[in-house]
Every structure is written in C-alpha cells, then in structure tokens.
Design an enzyme around this catalytic site. Structure first.
Site, PDB file in Angstrom:
ATOM      1  N   ASP A  42       0.724  -1.244  -0.042  1.00 16.53           N
ATOM      2  CA  ASP A  42       0.156   0.072  -0.008  1.00 16.53           C
ATOM      3  C   ASP A  42       0.784   1.198  -0.152  1.00 16.53           C
ATOM      4  O   ASP A  42       2.105   1.099   0.206  1.00 16.53           O
ATOM      5  CB  ASP A  42      -0.892  -0.080   1.144  1.00 16.53           C
ATOM      6  CG  ASP A  42      -2.250   0.748   1.145  1.00 16.53           C
ATOM      7  OD1 ASP A  42      -2.380   1.694   0.110  1.00 16.53           O
ATOM      8  OD2 ASP A  42      -3.323   0.510   1.992  1.00 16.53           O
ATOM      9  N   ASP A  84     -10.998   2.350  -3.027  1.00 20.54           N
ATOM     10  CA  ASP A  84     -11.321   2.130  -1.673  1.00 20.54           C
ATOM     11  C   ASP A  84     -12.773   2.041  -1.737  1.00 20.54           C
ATOM     12  O   ASP A  84     -13.577   1.916  -0.739  1.00 20.54           O
ATOM     13  CB  ASP A  84     -11.023   3.029  -0.513  1.00 20.54           C
ATOM     14  CG  ASP A  84      -9.376   2.631  -0.295  1.00 20.54           C
ATOM     15  OD1 ASP A  84      -8.881   1.604  -0.558  1.00 20.54           O
ATOM     16  OD2 ASP A  84      -8.654   3.458   0.445  1.00 20.54           O
TER      17      ASP A  84
HETATM   18  C1  GLA Z   1      -5.819   2.080   2.401  1.00 24.52           C
HETATM   19  C2  GLA Z   1      -6.228   0.913   1.577  1.00 24.52           C
HETATM   20  C3  GLA Z   1      -7.227   0.138   2.421  1.00 24.52           C
HETATM   21  C4  GLA Z   1      -6.700  -0.259   3.851  1.00 24.52           C
HETATM   22  C5  GLA Z   1      -6.237   0.685   4.648  1.00 24.52           C
HETATM   23  C6  GLA Z   1      -5.390   0.271   5.590  1.00 24.52           C
HETATM   24  O1  GLA Z   1      -6.974   2.946   2.630  1.00 24.52           O
HETATM   25  O2  GLA Z   1      -6.666   1.543   0.269  1.00 24.52           O
HETATM   26  O3  GLA Z   1      -7.735  -0.988   1.646  1.00 24.52           O
HETATM   27  O4  GLA Z   1      -5.519  -1.193   3.744  1.00 24.52           O
HETATM   28  O5  GLA Z   1      -5.198   1.555   3.989  1.00 24.52           O
HETATM   29  O6  GLA Z   1      -4.931   1.318   6.576  1.00 24.52           O
END
Ligand code: GLA
Length: 696
Positions: A449, A518
């Site tokens: 991420d 997201d």
């Molecule tokens: C980001 C990702 C989510 C999740 C959060 C965790 O927003 O896109 O899917 O993994 O971080 O903190």
C-alpha cells in the site's frame, strides 16, 4: 519481416497496423504514417519535404518529428531539453545510424557539438498490434549534462481532421471516470506531480475522429509504463496538426548525466485499431497478461481481506474467527490487512516498524498462519513499506530518512511521512525487514500500500541534482519490490495506493493484481470497473464484496459486480450470519466455474454503466467456446413498463458456431445471437450472469 528499411525510411508492421517514419529533405526524423497495415511496403509514404511556410512558421514548427529536441525556430512541445556545461540549452539531433535487432529497431541520433547521443528504441509486438518506444540518452562528452525534459515518445495523427481524446480522471474513492472531449487548437495536458501514478489521471490515451464507439472507428491509443510523475500533452497546432507526447513529467525534473552515463526513459506502448475502443482495450489486455504481468496466466485466487471487518483491531483470535468462516465459504486466500505490526494501534503510529506487534501477536504470526493454512487457505499480509509515522522506532532513529527540506515543516498526511526510497540506506532497511518477514513465515500474498503523496520534495544528500528524487524514488521502489519478488517467487503481490492510486504498466511488472478503489459500493464500482477496463485486464482487477451497499442492494447483485474481476470478499463475515454466508458460498463456487473465462477471456463492453442505468459486459474465451455475460440494472424510470428494455446484443461469438444461452431454450448461431440479441428484464438492482456455451 516486420521491420522494412528503405532508403532513409523505416516501416514497422504488426499483424494489422503499420508505423512509418524516416528522414525528411532537411534531415529531420519525421513520421510518415500511423494506421492500418497496407498491402505492401510501397504503399506507405516515405518522403516529406521540409519547407518553411513563413518566417513565423518555419519547417521545424511544421515537421512531424519523431523525437523533437528544443532547438531552432519551433515552438511546439519538445521531447527533449538539456542544459550543457558550456551554457548552451539547444540540442540539434542528427541521424547517425539505424540498427535492427530481432523485433527492435534502434535509431541513433547525435548532437555532435555537445557529444550527446540519443537512441530511439522501437520494439514491435506484432501479434498484439502494439509497438513499445523508449529513449536512451548517453553523455559521450567530458562534462556533465543536465537533462530538463526527456519524454518517451511523440506521435503524430493524420492531418486535417478533428480529434476527440478519451482519458481517465478521478480522485480518491472515485477513480477511473472516462472523459471524452474534443481536441481544439491549443494543448490539453494531463499529469501527475504526486510521486505516484495517482488517482487523478492515468498515463493512457485513446484518440479517435469523434465517432468511434466500442465496436468500430479508428482509435490511436497508448500508455506509459511508469509509476511516478508523468505527463501527457495533446497539442493541436494552428495548422490543424495534432501531436501527442507522453513520458516523465518535466515539472520539477532534472537529471545530472555525468560523462559516460546513460539515462533511459520508461517505455510507452502504443497501437492503432479501426475496431473501436473495445479492440484497443483487448490489445492492451492481452499484452499486459502475456508480456507485462509476471504470472499473467495463473488464475487469481478468491481472497478474503479482514480490513473492513476488524480495521486496526487485529489479533490471532479475531483473525482465526474470520478465517474459519471464510474457509467455509470457499475462500482460497486469507489476507490480514493493516494493524498487525509493532505499535500500530491506529493510523498515528507504527509505520516503519515491520515486525509483529508484541501485544497483539505475542507468539508472532506463525500460529495464525498455521491455522489459516490448516483451513486450506493461503495467508497474505498488508504492508506500506514506503511510509513512516513520526511515532515509530524507525523515525526516532532516522528522522532524516524522510523526503523533506531540513529547514521547513514536513507536511503529514494520514499522520505519516514518506521514506526517501531514492536512498540506498532506506531501500536496504526496508528490504531487510520485508525479507525477514517473508523468509520466516509462510506468506503467499502481499498487499503493498501507499497512502499519501509527496510534499516538500527535498533531498539534501542527493549525489546529483536533488530533483532526480522523483525518478530515483520510483526506481528505488521498483528495485526493492523486484528483489523481493525474485527472492520469494511464491508470493503474489497487490499494488494499492489508497485504492487505485498506483496502477500502471510499470507497477504491473511487479504486482500481479491491483486494488482499484477504496470505494466498494457496487453501483459506483460498476463505473470504476468500466474505466479500469479501458487499460487493464480483469485478472488484475481485485473486486471485493464488502458491506458497502448492503442495506439496499441484494447480495446477488453485489457478488455479480465483483465476479466481473478477481473476486474477493471484504465484509464482516461474523455479522453476515449463516444464511448470507451460505449464499455467498454458492456465488463463490459459481465464480470458480467461470473465472478462467473472466480472467483470461476477451472483454466486450456491451452497455456502459457510466452512460446507462442498464449496463452489460461479457467475457469470451479465446477459443470462443464459452462466454459469460453480466447485466446490471441500477435504477429505471418511475413506471418501468413505459420503457421497454432493449435486448442486450452479445459480441465476440463465432458467427458460424451454434450457442446455447443459459436459461433460454433456443439454440442459435453466434451470428444469430449477436444480431437478434438476448431479451432481459431487470428490475431495480437486479443483475444476471448468463453462461453461453458452444453446442453441436
Ligand atoms: C488504504 C487501503 C485500504 C486499507 C487501509 C489500511 O486506505 O486502500 O484498503 O488497506 O489503507 O490502513
């Protein structure tokens, strides 16, 4: 022979397209042709004159140069600009030689005075009807050169037509919107200045004459394999000529090229079709699956991700409870998201300290992983390697490792700062930490991420120009990821950047799949998935069923939406209850039947969800023996009877073969189904999947 060399010109032919260029009468390397493949090499134009039109519109301004450098009487967007030690900021590229090696043509250009060499690489991917282009700059002199702009390519469209540009735009949780707009005199610039590809745009373009659709019409398209700052410029001159440029963003860019050093740009891939946007996407999909992705022919597993269920509150008990339920439903891969590492109680602390939190996992991760494996599933983990929270052991020991200007405030976003991945120390620290986790645990999946963008781009210990940061950072990420991939080939990798903030053909050499947004609300997701599919294939498109939309959308609809990609589940399974879990298990089993067609088949977008509340798409297996059609209705007029629903017309079937459509008695030829269509009556929030099979 795909590369033809005539006197001072070259013709590059793929199965159905051609690209021709050569030297004009003034010695400039100019484009002659980009379009459909013609009958023989003698069909292509191979000459261009180089005449001034007026003292204000010199030949340089008008020439269709393949790789224009900043020089002389031209005021168009150049591909190349440099600053030399003698104070000169002008580059005159002259043709030196050409070489052909296999399916690659290399054109060597040279500024003799400044001892600067540029090689233009053209690599043909004949069966995909695509060409890959990049430039390699070498300092052959004795003093350093500062590169100020080095784009990957410039293309010229046929003259005297009006054009329409399709591109993708968005923002966090609303990525992948398709925008089509006419190109008028002037420039349309799209870019990222964020250090990642970004949620806000995509280094991809499709240009048509204004009337192309999914099935027909000429489309010129291309994409850049780069995960950092990029720039796309569509420039239409006052003479009605349209040129497109793509490459590294020159905003805040500089690169100090020492004597003997070379700099290579990222590759741009480009193509032409007269079969509309659909065919342009399919060519990119095939190429990505077969030439870009490390394991593009491996089926993606059905995953469960616990983020939306447990957020930062992870421990062995909560994860095992979810894992048991996921396994019963047929999930194949269990992924524990954020929250597992040292000091991570919420998003204020922990990033950088990549070892299991002693309170949450006193026995380490192994016992959890063993239990997940005993349930018959692989185990996966979330990391955010490029980030650090000021509240972390790492930051306390190395506050200077972040991107910053020492004299200035460091802007935090989500309470975090960015580690300077341009530095070898930083790369090595992260490499060692991730390597240890992967070596010590049976981890088969990593979600990588990246949850903020760059600011205050300082790098006071830079060995060259500090503005190299933007490029060296991305190269550092590629290096660490590449080494980890090589050392741990059993791991499947996901690229995520707060959703779809870093998806491109560069990262897909390292990542097997992508988290595209997201936003998992299914009706929004239909739009997101349509936009994503313009460039990238379904096997890379992770699509989870979460709890978003569960109050008003049936589970069937939500599952169908996610079954269009690499299916995942992200809801709180304990709260789902036995009945919902059993229904989901049924859909997961169904998905496993159709997933080879979805993940490896040809995509046909039948009706756009961004334009129509009644949308449809289908995937057709490569041998055309099987197809899967998805249709969705989000909303309709108040009195539905007033709007008879038009049939859905399948595409991509073998016109001569006979097909049976699930739920329909009649057998028809592929041509019959494609012309007569399939009548579907869908109410609000209804959806369907139809399996279509060839029969004798
Ligand atoms: C980001 C990702 C989510 C999740 C959060 C965790 O927003 O896109 O899917 O993994 O971080 O903190």
């Amino acid at each position: 022979m795909p590369i033809h060399h005539l006197t001072n010109s070259w013709i590059l032919e793929t199965d159905h397209t051609a690209y021709a260029f050569g030297l004009d009468s003034g010695g400039r390397l100019v484009n002659f042709y980009w379009g459909e493949r013609l009958l023989s090499p003698s069909d292509y134009p191979t000459q261009a004159s180089s005449q001034n039109w007026a003292s204000f519109s010199n030949a340089g301004q008008l020439a269709r140069e393949e790789y224009p450098a900043e020089t002389g009487l031209k005021y168009i967007e150049p591909c190349f600009k440099a600053y030399y030690a003698d104070g000169v900021r002008d580059t005159v590229l002259e043709f030196e030689k050409a070489e052909v090696q296999g399916a690659e043509l290399r054109i060597h250009l040279m500024d003799a005075l400044e001892h600067l060499g540029i090689i233009l690489h053209y690599r043909l991917h004949e069966t995909y009807d695509l060409i890959e282009r990049w430039a390699e700059v070498t300092n052959r002199g004795e003093t350093a050169i500062t590169l100020e702009r080095v784009l990957s390519a410039q293309w010229h469209l046929p003259r005297k037509r009006s054009y329409r540009l399709s591109h993708l735009y968005g923002r966090w949780a609303d990525e992948w919107n398709i925008k089509r707009e006419a190109l008028a005199v002037g420039k349309k610039i799209l870019e990222s200045r964020r250090i990642t590809t970004s949620h806000h745009g995509q280094p991809w373009f499709a240009v048509d004459g204004g009337t192309a659709n999914e099935e027909q019409g000429e489309v010129w398209f291309g994409a850049l394999a780069w995960s950092g700052n990029w720039k796309f410029i569509a420039e239409t001159t006052e003479f009605g000529a349209t040129r497109l440029s793509l490459g590294l963003n020159d905003w805040d860019f500089a690169w100090r090229l020492k004597p003997g050093e070379s700099f290579s740009t990222p590759a741009a891939i480009y193509g032409y079709t007269h079969n509309g946007y659909g065919e342009a996407s399919r060519r990119l999909h095939d190429y990505t699956r077969e030439q870009v992705l490390p394991n593009g022919k491996t089926l993606r597993k059905v995953l469960y991700n616990s983020w939306e269920a447990t957020t930062f509150d992870v421990d062995e008990t909560s994860q095992v409870e979810l894992a048991k339920l996921a396994a019963e439903m047929g999930v194949e891969l269990f992924v524990m998201d954020d929250g597992w590492f040292h000091g991570r109680k919420d998003d204020h602390a922990g990033l950088g300290d990549w070892w299991p939190d002693e309170k949450k996992f006193p026995r380490g991760l192994k016992p959890l992983i063993e239990q997940v494996n005993a349930l018959g599933m692989d185990f996966g983990l979330w990391v955010e390697p490029e980030m650090v929270n000021p509240d972390s052991e790492l930051y306390r020991s190395h506050p200077d490792w972040v991107i910053h200007f020492p004299q200035r405030k460091r802007s935090e976003a989500r309470n975090q700062l960015i580690l300077n991945f341009a530095c070898a120390d930083v790369q090595d620290y992260i490499l060692e930490k991730l390597d240890t986790i992967l070596a010590e645990n049976n981890i088969r999946f990593i979600k990588w991420d990246m949850n903020r963008n760059a600011s205050e781009p300082g790098w006071d210990t830079a060995p060259g120009d500090p503005r190299e940061l933007w490029v060296r950072y991305v190269q550092g990420v590629y290096r660490v990821w590449g080494i980890l991939r090589q050392r741990h080939p059993q791991v499947t990798w996901q690229t995520c950047s707060g959703g779809g903030g870093r998806v491109d053909l560069g990262i897909l050499r390292l990542a097997d799949q992508a988290w595209v947004s997201d936003n998992t609300e299914p009706t929004a997701r239909l739009n997101i998935q349509e936009g994503y599919s313009q460039v990238f294939p379904a096997c890379t498109m992770e699509a989870w069923v979460t709890d978003m939309g569960s109050e008003y959308l049936p589970l069937e609809f939500r599952m169908h939406v996610s079954m269009c990609g690499a299916l995942g589940i992200g809801g709180h399974l304990v709260n789902w209850g036995a009945e919902r879990r059993a229904e989901a298990a049924k859909w997961i089993a169904r998905y496993k039947e159709i997933r080879p067609v979805v993940q490896f088949g040809d995509l046909y977008r039948l009706r756009s969800p961004q334009q129509d509340s009644y949308s449809a798409l289908m995937y057709v297996s490569k041998d055309r023996k099987e197809a899967v059609l998805f249709a969705f209705r989000t909303h309709q007029p108040f009195i539905p009877q007033l709007e008879p629903q038009a049939p859905v017309y399948p595409r991509g079937l073998d016109p001569q073969a006979n097909y049976a459509v699930e739920g329909y008695e009649e057998v028809r030829s592929g041509l019959g189904w494609m012309r007569i269509g399939i009548e579907l009556f869908l109410e609000d929030y209804q959806s369907t999947i139809l399996h279509i099979r060839q029969v004798e």
